[in-house]
Design a protein around this motif. Structure first.
Motif, PDB file in Angstrom:
ATOM      1  N   ASN A 199       8.114  70.985  41.458  1.00  0.00           N
ATOM      2  CA  ASN A 199       8.869  72.088  40.835  1.00  0.00           C
ATOM      3  C   ASN A 199       8.470  72.359  39.390  1.00  0.00           C
ATOM      4  O   ASN A 199       9.322  72.600  38.533  1.00  0.00           O
ATOM      5  N   VAL A 200       7.204  72.310  39.136  1.00  0.00           N
ATOM      6  CA  VAL A 200       6.754  72.425  37.745  1.00  0.00           C
ATOM      7  C   VAL A 200       7.117  73.779  37.133  1.00  0.00           C
ATOM      8  O   VAL A 200       7.369  73.887  35.932  1.00  0.00           O
ATOM      9  N   LEU A 201       7.209  74.827  37.963  1.00  0.00           N
ATOM     10  CA  LEU A 201       7.514  76.151  37.422  1.00  0.00           C
ATOM     11  C   LEU A 201       8.956  76.253  36.931  1.00  0.00           C
ATOM     12  O   LEU A 201       9.299  77.142  36.154  1.00  0.00           O
ATOM     13  N   GLN A 202       9.804  75.349  37.418  1.00  0.00           N
ATOM     14  CA  GLN A 202      11.174  75.305  36.911  1.00  0.00           C
ATOM     15  C   GLN A 202      11.278  74.386  35.692  1.00  0.00           C
ATOM     16  O   GLN A 202      12.156  74.510  34.860  1.00  0.00           O
ATOM     17  N   ALA A 203      10.349  73.439  35.596  1.00  0.00           N
ATOM     18  CA  ALA A 203      10.455  72.419  34.538  1.00  0.00           C
ATOM     19  C   ALA A 203       9.964  72.924  33.187  1.00  0.00           C
ATOM     20  O   ALA A 203      10.347  72.404  32.145  1.00  0.00           O
ATOM     21  N   ILE A 204       9.112  73.938  33.207  1.00  0.00           N
ATOM     22  CA  ILE A 204       8.513  74.431  31.958  1.00  0.00           C
ATOM     23  C   ILE A 204       8.767  75.930  31.849  1.00  0.00           C
ATOM     24  O   ILE A 204       8.718  76.649  32.847  1.00  0.00           O
ATOM     25  N   ALA A 205       9.037  76.404  30.611  1.00  0.00           N
ATOM     26  CA  ALA A 205       9.321  77.836  30.435  1.00  0.00           C
ATOM     27  C   ALA A 205       8.073  78.574  29.955  1.00  0.00           C
ATOM     28  O   ALA A 205       7.242  77.991  29.248  1.00  0.00           O
ATOM     29  N   HIS A 206       7.970  79.849  30.366  1.00  0.00           N
ATOM     30  CA  HIS A 206       6.836  80.682  29.942  1.00  0.00           C
ATOM     31  C   HIS A 206       6.828  80.761  28.409  1.00  0.00           C
ATOM     32  O   HIS A 206       7.850  81.004  27.790  1.00  0.00           O
ATOM     33  N   GLY A 207       5.669  80.542  27.807  1.00  0.00           N
ATOM     34  CA  GLY A 207       5.551  80.679  26.354  1.00  0.00           C
ATOM     35  C   GLY A 207       5.882  79.421  25.574  1.00  0.00           C
ATOM     36  O   GLY A 207       5.617  79.337  24.369  1.00  0.00           O
ATOM     37  N   GLU A 208       6.431  78.427  26.254  1.00  0.00           N
ATOM     38  CA  GLU A 208       6.825  77.188  25.578  1.00  0.00           C
ATOM     39  C   GLU A 208       5.569  76.406  25.173  1.00  0.00           C
ATOM     40  O   GLU A 208       4.615  76.302  25.960  1.00  0.00           O
TER      41      GLU A 208
END
Ligand code: PEP
Ligand code: MG
Length: 563
Positions: A199-208
């Protein structure tokens, strides 16, 4: 706020620091919906909006194309007009884009003029970007001055071949093991990769802001100041190590006492040749030809001949061209392979080619037609039985005769085998009898010897090329090749591992094929070795029966050599 470190599988070494770009995968395919249901006016509005949205990106991306060649696709009567016609026939905008793109790739891809053929690539790049936009998904723009950490659930082979080291500072992925397609490309480009994070797409936010440490497998989103400073320091160290290695680009690679070792590089296409030469490689030790089969249909014999000839012309030394190794962990969409319970043990590589003779002969003829352009070594992968090799020989003879019957005079070429299945290592002396050379593929040899799937992060602990069983099979193959007086090489990941190089030199390997970014470190190790010392070291390693004992011993030796 600082966040907890995420741990994944270290797949490609190095450190990257940049803002995250979230890239959700989306298969580029028809929806399967019956045409005739869509509201064409609405679909056209969606299309025009998506075209307007991506226009600026395309102008920036251009992806090596002549200025305007991609943006002009948006107004092209074949591309844009083709999409509109299909919408009028009742397709959704997304389906119309897929269908039009695939048709144009097929048409342009067959044209003799290389400039026109390039339009197949532009149509594909534009079509895929437009398709993603229609689904509300962004596509990164490589070539912008800023860099990014690509965070993705899965990267397709097409996307992998588009990666650019100058734009992608790192990749963090949910799926894909250390030797998956995109990992192979990333390693060739020197891009750090951490994989196997659920679930990496939930763990990290765009632009972070993210630190991707492909050496340790740690990923840090929104790092605190101290962590960020430490990562920048590590990055600076890596850059200066690279610069120091670049200074070692002497033409000849040999041990201190003068034993030469041919140091070549692995490639996935023509664009990878120059980085190998720039890094000090003098040949191509393995061209994974399956990468040119990743589009929506197989390249024609003409197209293949052009690609193989191009690579041979650009390379001053030998080019080891491996025949297509697809199936298993490397799926190619148009080669419809039925669902298999154990694809890695299934109908793949040479097995598939032997069952699809016309397809296989096309590739062999294309290689032979190109052979006069350079020093060609054809290599068969995934060999597991003697009868396969007899058949391969027959097919080479057949392809050669067919080429000559068309009035083409082939150059001289060698024909060899890849040892990546334990049966081939155990019977290497028999298998080599009718062949000119062999090369070991440690990625597969490790997975088959240890029964540990190379793609599955859960069994990464069991997948270890330092295992004494793997090391002994390597030594056994080298002995068989020496006895047969045939050159032996290695193209798997172990040939890029500076720790393991003394063992390979000690075992008398004639050629090593590393990824371009690792060629410098491999060369440095070879230059520091004494060949008798390396033989002694290899003998010692072969007495060991524990994986960690081997690793610790080789680490210590490496430190002594680097001191
Ligand atoms: C190998 O198996 O080591 C190899 C070089 O081939 P691939 O990684 O492409 O399977
Ligand atoms: Mg392999």
């Amino acid at each position: 706020m600082t966040r907890a470190t995420i741990h994944g599988l270290p797949v490609s070494s190095g450190v990257g620091i940049a803002p995250a770009f979230l890239f959700r995968s989306l298969p580029f395919q028809l929806s399967g919906a019956a045409p005739g249901k869509a509201d064409s006016n609405h679909e056209k509005e969606l299309l025009e909006q998506a075209c307007a949205d991506i226009k600026l990106e395309l102008a920036e991306a251009e992806e090596g194309a002549a200025p305007g060649s991609m943006t002009s696709m948006l107004a092209d009567h074949l591309f844009h007009g083709g999409v509109i016609d299909r919408i009028d026939a009742g397709m959704t905008a997304a389906d119309a884009v897929v269908q039009t793109t695939n048709d144009l790739i097929a048409i342009y891809g067959e044209l003799p003029d290389p400039v026109m053929r390039n339009r197949a690539d532009y149509a594909e790049a534009v079509g895929r970007r437009l398709f993603r936009r229609l689904h509300g998904l962004p596509t990164p723009v490589f070539g912008r001055s800023s860099t990014m950490i690509l965070v993705t659930d899965e990267m397709s082979p097409f996307e992998a071949t588009r990666l650019q080291a100058a734009s992608v500072a790192g990749i963090v992925s949910e799926r894909g093991g250390a030797t998956s397609h995109f990992a192979i490309i990333a390693k060739q480009l020197g891009i750090p990769v951490v994989s196997g994070i659920p679930n990496v797409l939930q763990a990290i936010a765009h632009g972070e802001c993210c630190i991707c440490d492909g050496t340790s497998g740690a990923v840090q989103a929104t790092p605190d100041e101290a962590t960020l400073a430490a990562a920048h320091m590590r990055l600076a160290e890596i850059t200066s190590e690279r610069e120091a290695l670049a200074a070692l680009r002497r033409p000849r690679t040999a041990t201190r006492d003068g034993r030469p070792v041919n140091l070549w590089g692995n490639i996935a296409g023509p664009a990878d040749v120059q980085p190998v030469l720039d890094a000090g490689g003098t040949g191509v030790g393995m061209f994974r030809t399956e990468f040119i089969f990743m589009g929506d249909e197989a390249p024609s014999e003409e197209r293949q001949t052009a690609v193989y000839g191009d690579i041979l012309r650009r390379t001053p030394g030998p080019v080891v061209m491996r025949t297509i190794e697809a199936g298993g962990d490397k799926s190619i969409p148009y080669l419809t392979i039925d669902h298999e319970e154990n694809p890695n043990l299934g109908w793949q590589g040479l097995r598939m080619c032997l069952d699809m003779e016309a397809f296989f002969l096309t590739q062999l003829r294309a290689m032979i037609r190109a052979s006069s352009e350079g020093e060609l070594w054809i290599m068969f992968p995934f060999v597991s039985a003697l009868w396969e090799l007899r058949r391969c020989r027959e097919l080479i003879t057949k392809a050669d005769l067919e080429v000559k019957a068309k009035g083409v005079r082939p150059g001289n070429y060698k024909v060899g085998i890849m040892v990546e299945v334990p049966s081939a290592a155990l019977l290497a002396d028999e298998y080599l009898r009718d062949f000119d050379f062999c090369s070991i593929g440690t990625n597969d040899l490790t997975q088959f010897t240890l029964a540990a799937d190379r793609m599955n992060p859960k069994v990464a602990r069991w997948y270890d090329s330092y295992h004494p069983a793997v090391v002994r099979l390597i030594a056994m193959t080298a002995r068989a090749a020496h006895k047969a007086r045939k050159p032996i090489g290695m193209a798997g990941d172990m040939a890029s591992d500076a720790l393991f190089i003394p063992v390979l030199v000690g075992l008398g390997f004639d050629f090593l094929s590393a990824t371009a970014p690792r060629i410098g470190a491999v060369k440095k190790t070879i230059l520091s070795l004494d060949s008798r010392g390396a033989q002694e070291l290899a003998r010692t390693v072969l007495t060991m029966n524990d994986t960690e004992e081997i690793r610790t011993f080789l680490k210590k030796k490496h430190e002594e050599l680097s001191a």
